[in-house]
Each structure stands twice: as structure tokens, then as C-alpha cells.
Design a protein around this motif. Structure first.
Motif, PDB file in Angstrom:
ATOM      1  N   LYS A   1       0.819  -1.194   0.000  1.00 26.74           N
ATOM      2  CA  LYS A   1       0.000   0.000   0.000  1.00 26.74           C
ATOM      3  C   LYS A   1       0.863   1.259   0.000  1.00 26.74           C
ATOM      4  N   TYR A   2       0.297   2.279  -0.597  1.00 25.56           N
ATOM      5  CA  TYR A   2       0.879   3.620  -0.592  1.00 25.56           C
ATOM      6  C   TYR A   2       0.041   4.456   0.357  1.00 25.56           C
ATOM      7  N   GLY A   3       0.671   5.223   1.243  1.00 28.57           N
ATOM      8  CA  GLY A   3      -0.145   6.057   2.107  1.00 28.57           C
ATOM      9  C   GLY A   3       0.587   6.523   3.341  1.00 28.57           C
ATOM     10  N   ARG A   4      -0.165   7.043   4.289  1.00 25.89           N
ATOM     11  CA  ARG A   4       0.367   7.688   5.476  1.00 25.89           C
ATOM     12  C   ARG A   4       0.463   6.762   6.687  1.00 25.89           C
ATOM     13  N   VAL A   5      -0.092   5.569   6.585  1.00 25.56           N
ATOM     14  CA  VAL A   5      -0.209   4.709   7.755  1.00 25.56           C
ATOM     15  C   VAL A   5       1.069   3.907   7.965  1.00 25.56           C
ATOM     16  N   GLN A   6       1.687   4.080   9.108  1.00 27.08           N
ATOM     17  CA  GLN A   6       2.968   3.426   9.365  1.00 27.08           C
ATOM     18  C   GLN A   6       2.852   1.907   9.340  1.00 27.08           C
ATOM     19  N   ASP A   7       1.747   1.390   9.816  1.00 27.61           N
ATOM     20  CA  ASP A   7       1.579  -0.065   9.863  1.00 27.61           C
ATOM     21  C   ASP A   7       1.532  -0.710   8.475  1.00 27.61           C
ATOM     22  N   ASP A   8       1.303   0.091   7.446  1.00 21.67           N
ATOM     23  CA  ASP A   8       1.274  -0.442   6.077  1.00 21.67           C
ATOM     24  C   ASP A   8       2.670  -0.653   5.507  1.00 21.67           C
ATOM     25  N   TYR A   9       3.668  -0.154   6.201  1.00 16.87           N
ATOM     26  CA  TYR A   9       5.046  -0.268   5.711  1.00 16.87           C
ATOM     27  C   TYR A   9       5.735  -1.475   6.357  1.00 16.87           C
ATOM     28  N   ASN A  10       6.267  -2.344   5.485  1.00 20.41           N
ATOM     29  CA  ASN A  10       6.855  -3.590   5.954  1.00 20.41           C
ATOM     30  C   ASN A  10       8.317  -3.460   6.348  1.00 20.41           C
ATOM     31  N   TYR A  11       8.998  -2.501   5.742  1.00 24.06           N
ATOM     32  CA  TYR A  11      10.448  -2.409   5.897  1.00 24.06           C
ATOM     33  C   TYR A  11      10.838  -0.986   6.273  1.00 24.06           C
ATOM     34  N   TRP A  12      11.844  -0.903   7.153  1.00 22.74           N
ATOM     35  CA  TRP A  12      12.290   0.389   7.679  1.00 22.74           C
ATOM     36  C   TRP A  12      13.810   0.470   7.669  1.00 22.74           C
ATOM     37  N   GLY A  13      14.294   1.677   7.407  1.00 22.62           N
ATOM     38  CA  GLY A  13      15.713   1.923   7.542  1.00 22.62           C
ATOM     39  C   GLY A  13      16.074   2.226   8.980  1.00 22.62           C
ATOM     40  N   GLN A  14      17.357   2.471   9.192  1.00 21.80           N
ATOM     41  CA  GLN A  14      17.853   2.695  10.558  1.00 21.80           C
ATOM     42  C   GLN A  14      17.673   4.134  11.019  1.00 21.80           C
ATOM     43  N   GLY A  15      17.391   5.017  10.086  1.00 18.81           N
ATOM     44  CA  GLY A  15      17.186   6.421  10.420  1.00 18.81           C
ATOM     45  C   GLY A  15      18.433   7.256  10.245  1.00 18.81           C
ATOM     46  N   THR A  16      18.221   8.517   9.954  1.00 17.42           N
ATOM     47  CA  THR A  16      19.317   9.470   9.832  1.00 17.42           C
ATOM     48  C   THR A  16      18.929  10.757  10.542  1.00 17.42           C
ATOM     49  N   GLN A  17      19.855  11.312  11.299  1.00 15.34           N
ATOM     50  CA  GLN A  17      19.557  12.489  12.128  1.00 15.34           C
ATOM     51  C   GLN A  17      19.628  13.764  11.286  1.00 15.34           C
ATOM     52  N   VAL A  18      18.596  14.582  11.429  1.00 12.96           N
ATOM     53  CA  VAL A  18      18.575  15.921  10.845  1.00 12.96           C
ATOM     54  C   VAL A  18      18.421  16.906  11.991  1.00 12.96           C
ATOM     55  N   THR A  19      19.345  17.840  12.083  1.00 13.84           N
ATOM     56  CA  THR A  19      19.293  18.858  13.132  1.00 13.84           C
ATOM     57  C   THR A  19      19.321  20.228  12.481  1.00 13.84           C
ATOM     58  N   VAL A  20      18.325  21.037  12.806  1.00 16.28           N
ATOM     59  CA  VAL A  20      18.214  22.379  12.251  1.00 16.28           C
ATOM     60  C   VAL A  20      18.415  23.377  13.379  1.00 16.28           C
ATOM     61  N   SER A  21      19.444  24.193  13.250  1.00 15.32           N
ATOM     62  CA  SER A  21      19.752  25.171  14.278  1.00 15.32           C
ATOM     63  C   SER A  21      19.099  26.512  13.957  1.00 15.32           C
ATOM     64  N   SER A  22      18.746  27.231  14.997  1.00 13.42           N
ATOM     65  CA  SER A  22      18.068  28.524  14.803  1.00 13.42           C
ATOM     66  C   SER A  22      19.064  29.669  14.734  1.00 13.42           C
TER      67      SER A  22
END
Length: 123
Positions: free
Chosen positions: A102-123
């Protein structure tokens, strides 16, 4: 099984831009709908953007619409998230996800996930 690897995170000043990449392996990339999600400090993981298998349809959360753009290159097995006009509230760990169904906004519809990457935005 699908493996997802995100790259492109980092530290940027408010108003700046970053492009995240998510490279997939283990399955035909064009058979997967792709999504980006994020988890800010102290908050639950939330939907950011999604794109259909062929790239013809996209969807965005209201908080990023008009600033972020999701795209994909099926020949390179890679999905992208171009992030412009970044704000401090965009600071989060960004996760790439893939769905074989499925395509969409629901997290449970996604079977596979990456490890994540940090994004930090400074003011």
C-alpha cells in the motif's frame, strides 16, 4: 526481505536545505511504495511524505507541504527527500520505509524500515 539505507542527514541552519537518500536492496524497487517518516525528540514517529511505485503520486503532511519534495529513481533503487526552508521544528530522526502492498500515510502499512538518519536544524 528489503534492506533500506538512509544517507544525507546532518546539521543545517534554519532556512537551509538537505537532501536525504534511501537506497533499497533485496527486492525489485519499482514494486515498492516508499515513505518518509520522522521522530522528533520526545514525540512519536510521524508521517512526512510518500510516493507511489511509479512515482506518479505523492502525498505530504501539512507541516512539510510546499517545503519538502519526495521523488524516486527506480533505475538507481533510490528514493529521495529534498528538504528546503528547514525550520528548527524539523529536527528529528528521519526514517525511510517501504511497502509492498500500500501507498499512504499509515505506518503499519510499511513492511520495511531503515535505521534512520539524524537531521538537526539550528536557529
Amino acid at each position: 526481505q528489503v534492506q533500506l539505507v538512509e544517507t544525507g542527514g546532518g546539521l543545517v541552519q534554519a532556512g537551509g536545505s538537505l537532501r536525504l537518500s534511501c537506497t533499497a536492496s533485496g527486492r525489485t524497487f519499482s514494486s515498492l511504495a516508499m515513505g518518509w517518516f520522522r521522530r522528533a525528540p520526545g514525540k512519536e514517529r510521524e508521517f512526512v511524505a510518500t510516493i507511489t511505485r511509479g512515482g506518479s503520486n505523492t502525498d505530504y503532511s501539512d507541516s512539510v507541504k510546499g517545503r519538502f519534495a519526495i521523488s524516486r529513481d527506480n533505475a538507481k533503487n533510490t528514493a529521495y527527500l529534498q528538504m528546503n526552508s528547514l525550520k528548527p521544528e524539523d529536527t528529528a530522526v528521519y526514517y525511510c520505509a517501504a511497502s509492498g502492498t500500500k501507498y499512504g500515510r499509515v505506518q503499519d502499512d510499511y513492511n520495511y524500515w531503515g535505521q534512520g538518519t539524524q537531521v538537526t536544524v539550528s536557529s
